[in-house]
Design an enzyme around this catalytic site. Structure first.
Site, short mmCIF file in Angstrom:
data_model
loop_
_atom_site.label_atom_id
_atom_site.label_comp_id
_atom_site.label_asym_id
_atom_site.label_seq_id
_atom_site.Cartn_x
_atom_site.Cartn_y
_atom_site.Cartn_z
N HIS A 17 56.93 41.38 22.92
CA HIS A 17 55.53 40.97 23.12
C HIS A 17 55.38 40.30 24.49
O HIS A 17 54.42 40.56 25.21
CB HIS A 17 55.11 39.95 22.05
CG HIS A 17 55.05 40.52 20.66
ND1 HIS A 17 55.56 39.88 19.57
CD2 HIS A 17 54.54 41.70 20.20
CE1 HIS A 17 55.36 40.61 18.47
NE2 HIS A 17 54.74 41.72 18.83
N LYS A 41 49.75 43.28 6.43
CA LYS A 41 50.98 42.48 6.42
C LYS A 41 50.70 41.10 5.84
O LYS A 41 49.59 40.59 5.99
CB LYS A 41 51.49 42.28 7.86
CG LYS A 41 51.81 43.56 8.61
CD LYS A 41 52.22 43.24 10.04
CE LYS A 41 52.55 44.49 10.84
NZ LYS A 41 52.69 44.20 12.29
N ARG A 90 56.58 51.54 21.10
CA ARG A 90 58.04 51.70 21.10
C ARG A 90 58.45 53.10 20.70
O ARG A 90 59.56 53.52 20.97
CB ARG A 90 58.67 50.71 20.10
CG ARG A 90 58.56 49.25 20.48
CD ARG A 90 58.82 48.36 19.31
NE ARG A 90 57.87 48.65 18.25
CZ ARG A 90 57.75 47.95 17.12
NH1 ARG A 90 58.53 46.93 16.89
NH2 ARG A 90 56.84 48.28 16.22
N SER A 128 59.07 42.14 15.05
CA SER A 128 58.92 40.87 14.33
C SER A 128 59.66 40.95 12.99
O SER A 128 60.24 39.97 12.54
CB SER A 128 57.44 40.56 14.11
OG SER A 128 56.81 40.35 15.35
O1 PNS Z 1 50.86 43.18 15.80
P1 PNS Z 1 50.10 44.06 14.83
O2 PNS Z 1 50.28 43.56 13.41
O3 PNS Z 1 50.44 45.51 14.98
O4 PNS Z 1 48.57 43.90 15.24
C1 PNS Z 1 47.55 44.58 14.51
C2 PNS Z 1 46.18 43.90 14.78
C3 PNS Z 1 46.26 42.43 14.43
C4 PNS Z 1 45.82 44.06 16.26
C5 PNS Z 1 45.12 44.63 13.89
O5 PNS Z 1 45.51 44.55 12.55
C6 PNS Z 1 43.73 44.06 14.10
O6 PNS Z 1 43.04 44.46 15.02
N1 PNS Z 1 43.34 43.09 13.23
C7 PNS Z 1 42.04 42.46 13.31
C8 PNS Z 1 41.07 43.03 12.26
C9 PNS Z 1 40.51 44.34 12.74
O7 PNS Z 1 39.77 44.43 13.70
N2 PNS Z 1 40.88 45.42 12.03
C10 PNS Z 1 40.44 46.75 12.33
C11 PNS Z 1 41.51 47.49 13.08
S1 PNS Z 1 41.13 49.20 13.17
#
Ligand code: PNS
Length: 162
Positions: A17, A41, A90, A128
């Site tokens: 990150h 998650k 990745r 993570s």
């Molecule tokens: O590090 P991650 O878990 O891959 O990040 C994913 C994240 C947090 C960027 C995604 O789940 C997100 O955007 N969450 C906020 C809620 C949202 O906007 N969801 C719609 C995504 S299409």
């Protein structure tokens, strides 16, 4: 002035990150790192802890600001008047996930844009989830998370196991 947004759940923040944030901060004027909730998650670290880890890990980069939001990504994107979201990839699996997420976000906000940065070879196996697994068993996570937060992450994960 170019403004990018690097969102993630950062549970916990990893060296991967930090590398994406560092590289993104070089190709924009201002980078927001947004600690967010991923509904798919269950997070081990609280939002406050995830913000703390990101801030500690990125404090040497003056054009990076860490935010926290429990709402939609497109709302942060719009509110902060960002030009693009940055995500690290990745693998091909990551690419597919990012492409789907970009499509969904573009349906919510037509000006939404994404920049994908391939991660460094030597960081491509760090996630993570791996940090959490190694940390639960008291293994050495010092090569996986930024030096500023190694002790913090190790303590929290060890406590989670006891
Ligand atoms: O590090 P991650 O878990 O891959 O990040 C994913 C994240 C947090 C960027 C995604 O789940 C997100 O955007 N969450 C906020 C809620 C949202 O906007 N969801 C719609 C995504 S299409």
């Amino acid at each position: 002035m170019t403004t990018y947004l690097f969102p993630g759940s950062f549970d916990p923040f990893t060296r991967g990150h930090r590398d994406i944030a560092r590289r993104a901060s070089k190709v924009c004027d201002k980078l927001y790192v947004s600690v967010m909730h991923n509904d798919a998650k269950s997070h081990v670290f609280t939002s406050e802890e995830r913000v703390y880890m990101a801030r500690e890990s990125l404090k040497d980069y003056p054009n990076i600001e860490v935010l926290c939001s429990d709402g939609l990504l497109v709302d942060v994107f719009r509110e902060k008047q960002c030009d693009a979201v940055v995500r690290g990839i990745r693998s091909e699996t990551d690419f597919r996930y990012e492409a789907e997420m970009a499509l969904a976000n573009r349906l919510l906000y037509s000006d939404y844009e994404v920049v994908l940065l391939p991660c460094r070879d030597d960081l491509s196996l760090i996630s993570s989830s791996i940090v959490k697994e190694v940390g639960y068993y008291g293994g050495d996570i010092s090569k996986m998370v930024p030096s500023q937060i190694v002790d913090f992450v190790a303590e929290k994960l060890k406590k989670g196991r006891n």
